[in-house]
Structure formats: C-alpha cells, structure tokens
Design an enzyme around this catalytic site. Structure first.
Site, short mmCIF file in Angstrom:
data_model
loop_
_atom_site.label_atom_id
_atom_site.label_comp_id
_atom_site.label_asym_id
_atom_site.label_seq_id
_atom_site.Cartn_x
_atom_site.Cartn_y
_atom_site.Cartn_z
N GLY A 1 11.39 3.33 0.14
CA GLY A 1 11.54 4.28 -0.96
C GLY A 1 10.74 3.99 -2.21
CB CYS B 1 -5.63 -3.45 10.79
SG CYS B 1 -5.07 -2.36 12.11
CG ASN C 1 -5.13 -2.02 6.49
OD1 ASN C 1 -4.18 -1.82 7.23
ND2 ASN C 1 -4.99 -2.51 5.26
#
Length: 621
Positions: A383, A2, A82
């Site tokens: 990764g 968000c 968020n």
C-alpha cells in the site's frame, strides 16, 4: 524483478572485462536467483540477473534484437530490463499488428520491440514499474530508463568516456574504477535520513537516474530528459470539489491497477497491515476470480509486556478483522526479539540498503517479514504511496508542521516524532558545524518549491497543501520506495505498489485538499472509494505508523550490542557521533522504548557501525 548492471567505455574494454562483469552481476544474485547473462562487445558490457515472474521458461536476458544489415545475427539493440509492464498485452497486440514476430510470451520482448518501433518515446506508452538499459549498436548510445515514480532503482557513475550502471550501488562499487567514498554532500545525505535528494547518492560519483527520466550516454556525453513529472500535474488547476465523482474515479482506477498488477505466473499475495491502504489493495485483489482467497501477510511481535494497546497489538486485531471480512488466506508473521536483534540480521539489512540510513527495528522487521513471505509467494502487493498522494500523514494537518518553512516531516513538530531533531542530537558537533545542514536544507527546500507553478486563484491553504504533496512525492516517498525495494528484493520478493500507478497518481494529486480530507478525515476520498469493501472499523481507522517492537527484551539486547561495539568501535565512528552518544555509561539512554521509533539513538549507532565495518568507506575529512 531482476538486477541489471554493466558499463560502456568508448576508450575500449580492459582485458578483465568479463571477470569484472561477473563480479558486478553476482552482487545482484538476490534480485535474480533464477538466471543470469552477460553480453560483451568492443565497448559495452550488458549484464542481467533474473527473478522469473512472467514467461518463466523463456525471456532470458540480456535480450537481443537482431539488425537488418549484412550480418543478420548481429545485435541492433541489447536490453537488460528490471520490472513489470502491466499493459504489455495491449502493447504486444499493437506491435504484432505492425509486423513484429514475437518469440516469447513475456513483457521483456515487448519492451524491446516497442523500443525498436518507437524509440525513446516508447516509454510514454508504458504502464508499470521498471528500470532498464538499452544499448543501441547502430549509433553506440546507451539508454538508461526509470519508471514514473522511481519504484525500481537505477544508479550510474559517469567519468570521461565511461559510464557504469546498476540496480544497486553495490554492483557499481564492485567495478574497480568506482570508489567507495563519501564526500561532504554525501555526509549531509547520511545526516538527513528522512529526506531523499532526487538523482543523488551518498557515494561520491554515484548518481541515480531521476524518476520519469530517460538518460542517454554517447560519445557526446550524457543527456537526460524527463518524460513524466509530478510537478507538472500538481501545478494544474484543481478538479472540482465533487467527492462522489472523485471517489468513483479513484475506485475505478485502483481496481484496474490492482487487476493489472496481479498478473503473474508465480504465487502472489499482499501485505495486509490492517490499515486502510493495504486493506483496500487486498480487498480488490481478492475480488478477482483468479485471486479469490488471496494470501495476505502481516508482521507481529512477541511482547513480553503483554500490552494490548501497543501498536503491534492494534495492528494484529485490525489485520485479522480485515482478512476475515475480505476472505483472504491470512498469515501473521511473528518476530521474536532474539531474531530481530540478531547482529547478522542488522548486517543483512544494512547490506541490502548499501547504507546505514534506516528506521531502526522497522527495517529489520521488514527484511524478516519479506523473508517469511517469500516462503509462500514470489510477488506481493503493498500500500505504499497512498499517504503521500492523499495527504494521509499528521504533518499534512498539524499547523506546526504544515506552516514550517521546511520539509514538514522534519519540522520541530510532534507530527513525525521529532525524528529529525533526534538524528541531529546524535551527530558530532564538529561535523554539524562543518556540514551546515541548515543552509543546505533551506536551499534544497527553496529549489524544490521553485519548480512548482500555481493557479493564482488558489487559496493559501490549498497552495500549501499542494506544496506538501509535491515535497512528499519527491523527497519522502522515495525513501519508502527504496526501503521496500531493497529489503524485499534482498529476499528475492517482488513487491508491487498499486498506488504508484502514474494514472492514479495523476488523478489524485490534482484533487483539492477538501476532497482529500472529505468527511473531516485524512484520505477521506479513499475511504469513500472503498467503503463497501472493508469493515467499518478499518475504513474509519486513523492512520497508524508501521509498528515497532514493544518487547523490552529487544532493548536489552540492543544495549548488549552497543556495549560490544563501543568496546571496539570501527574506524570513523567517533568522527560521526557526539561523544555523549558513544559514552558507555549512557548506553541505557540510547536504547529505550519511546517515541515513533523505539531505541532510535542506539539503532543509528549500530547501523553506522555495521556499515563502516562492511564497506570501509573513505569519508570526507
């Protein structure tokens, strides 16, 4: 994920507060296309844009916790959040046992309830990636909180009785009292794109909440407290040199982390480059019953030269091999030179990052890759961070980088393609003299190492290895995390990074250099941890940099763009770059395929031209 934004002003809000809040919130529409909300009181504005990932139909924000006073509907706490809390189910059960009655099924309410129950110490229980703001109406304190490694961004601007905050700088710059300006320190940061200076921003007056930090703003001003710091862990005595035990613990932690991070109510996939780190994450995700045949994605390029030995060709081969072994539903995203060189794509990339700093076509390709991946999934695992915490880069081993008295990846060494020196060669000599970057770097380097304690029993090699781990985690990894967050979220794609789990990081960075390089290979302990999950060719593959376009047509298109820009340069470009770089007669030399990043000098000029044109910043004279 968000976008969060807002401000607190103890002098009171202006009459246009709502319209300003809407403008700031709209700057995050890419971070949250699925919903929005604004909460306003006499002194506070809390706003939110939502990307729905968990509890899709509920968990709207800002989320309020009602008070217990005479006005039960009045908010006690207001949250704009968020991130993802990977242990929210365990915390939810604990909070329910304490009497909290949950109205939603997502992690947002867990964050709110945990804050109500435990206050700021709640964050010490969190496992996840997050950046959030809590406005406590009882004592009128705004809390800004950022996750352990700083995966999710959080900026703020403080002046007097006002503090403005937001996920990205663009939301703060939309506030009328936040200037679009770059001072001398900001110019230094722009001139040093390979370094992240924690807590800072090139924009004057805009700072970042440090990773692992709680920041409080009240009538008494701003105060901050670290709740987690990698330096404290690195300073501990090393674990015993037992590769088998270390690999087993790493495997268990990584498997648990991947399992937690595949939790989502929307389609999920992985980035799969064919390298060790992304392949390990994809393999562990694919082993989960609910993720069998997980979607995986890699980037590829058209190659007019048809070179089978190019980095992109090698990655293509290993990605397909890994995907076949794992059984993932693999997608190779092929980018052609015309799209990669499109001016609109560069402008979107610069806009996503709010800055001209970047890695040439590596950034445009990541933006386009994320755009294509978003057509299939909403969440992807990646990764990032394995190389920083496990000593995977060449500059962990090349003596000319290791023993340089500076950040090793900017040493005058082939270990990082001499990129730092190439950047400096493009800058205006007068600007370089004024900024005195040598002194600035020496001071930053000494300050960073000064935060470390060391066991006196450590050998010289072991001590230096730990120093480089610390430098990498604090000053290099953040540049990659910023890059991945901005360029993925520009496409409303949430990227999760299992190697940034703070439990895993805490285990790995206390391991010795010998364990990190077990078997005489970089990241040897990780290779041992996942050897049974992957084909031997991938497990034993040497580190390969993120690929750059090998297509000579891309360099030609770059030269054409440089010709156009230099014919009508934006104000400020000639103050930043050396005359020979902006000489139309030398354009061919500025755009050519060589080194770690092709066309680097030309890319730098075009990025700055785009930024100057889009943002029109006021630069320090």
């Amino acid at each position: 994920m968000c976008g969060i934004t807002g401000w607190v002003d103890f002098a009171g809000l202006a009459p246009d507060a709502r319209s300003v809040a809407e403008k700031m919130n709209d700057e995050h529409v890419h971070r949250g296309p699925d919903g929005y909300g604004i909460w306003i009181s006499a002194r506070a504005v809390i706003a939110h844009r939502r990307l729905s990932v968990i509890d899709i139909d509920h968990s709207a924000q800002p989320m309020l916790l009602p008070g217990d006073g005479p006005a039960p509907d009045a908010a006690r706490l207001v949250l704009s959040y968020n991130g993802e809390l990977y242990n929210y189910r365990e915390l939810r059960a604990e909070l329910a046992a304490r009497g909290h009655r949950f109205r939603t099924a997502g992690d947002t309410e867990v964050v709110l309830a945990a804050w109500a129950a435990w206050g700021p110490r709640a964050v010490e229980r969190f496992n996840g990636i997050f950046a959030f703001a809590v406005w406590d109406t009882t004592d009128e304190t705004l809390w800004l909180v950022r996750d352990h490694l700083g995966v999710k961004p959080l900026h703020y601007h403080h002046r007097g009785e006002r503090l403005v905050f937001g996920s990205e700088a663009k939301s703060l710059l939309a506030h009328p009292d936040v200037p679009v300006a770059v001072d001398e320190d900001g110019l230094r940061h722009l001139a040093l794109p390979l370094l992240k200076f924690p807590g800072t921003s090139p924009y004057a007056g805009i700072a970042e909440v440090l990773p692992g930090t709680l920041l409080a703003f009240s009538r008494n001003g701003v105060r901050a407290r670290r709740y987690w710091d990698a330096a404290d862990l690195i300073s501990r005595p090393p674990a015993p040199d037992d590769v088998a035990t270390a690999a087993g613990e790493l495997r268990a932690l990584l498997a648990d982390t991947v399992a937690r991070q595949t939790l989502a109510d929307v389609p999920l996939g992985t980035f799969l480059s064919g390298g060790l780190d992304s392949s390990a994450v994809t393999a562990l995700a694919g082993r989960l019953p609910q993720r069998a045949g997980v979607a995986s994605f890699s980037v590829d390029f058209t190659d007019a030269a048809g070179d089978p030995h190019s980095r992109s060709a090698q990655d293509r081969h290993h990605a397909r091999e890994a995907a076949a072994f794992i059984g993932s539903d693999h997608h190779s995203i092929v980018l052609d030179s015309a799209l990669l060189a499109d001016r609109a794509v560069r402008d979107a990339t610069v806009r996503a990052r709010d800055l001209p700093n970047g890695f040439g076509d590596l950034d445009m390709s990541l933006l386009l890759l994320s755009r294509a991946v978003r057509g299939h999934v909403t969440v992807a695992l990646s990764g990032e961070a394995a190389d920083e915490i496990l000593g995977g880069y060449a500059w962990f081993q090349d003596p000319s980088a290791v023993w340089a008295e500076t950040f090793p990846w900017i040493a005058d060494s082939p270990a990082h393609g001499h990129l730092h020196q190439r950047v400096l060669s493009t800058l205006h000599p007068g600007l370089l003299d004024r900024l005195d970057l040598g002194t600035y770097l020496r001071d930053a380097y000494a300050t960073t190492l000064g935060r470390l304690g060391h066991d006196p029993a450590l050998s010289k090699d072991e001590r230096r290895h730990r120093e480089i781990i610390h430098l990498a985690v604090t000053h290099f990894l953040p540049t990659l995390l910023d890059r991945k967050d901005r360029l993925s979220m520009a496409n409303s794609l949430e990227v999760r990074v299992p190697f940034c789990d703070h439990r895993l990081v805490g285990h790995v960075i206390t391991l010795s250099r010998a364990v990190h390089h077990a078997g005489g290979q970089e990241k040897g302990v990780l290779r041992e941890a996942v050897r049974d999950l992957l084909p031997a060719s991938v497990v034993d593959r040497r580190k390969s940099p993120y690929p750059t376009s090998p297509d000579p047509d891309y360099a030609r298109r770059l030269r054409d763009q440089l010709t156009t820009v230099l014919a009508d340069p934006p104000p400020g470009l000639h103050d930043l770059f050396a005359p020979h770089v902006l000489d139309p007669a030398r354009i061919t030399g500025a755009a050519r395929s060589h080194g770690l990043v092709s066309n680097f000098e030309g890319e730098v000029v075009l990025n700055f031209a785009s930024w100057l044109r889009q943002y029109a910043p006021r630069l320090a004279p």
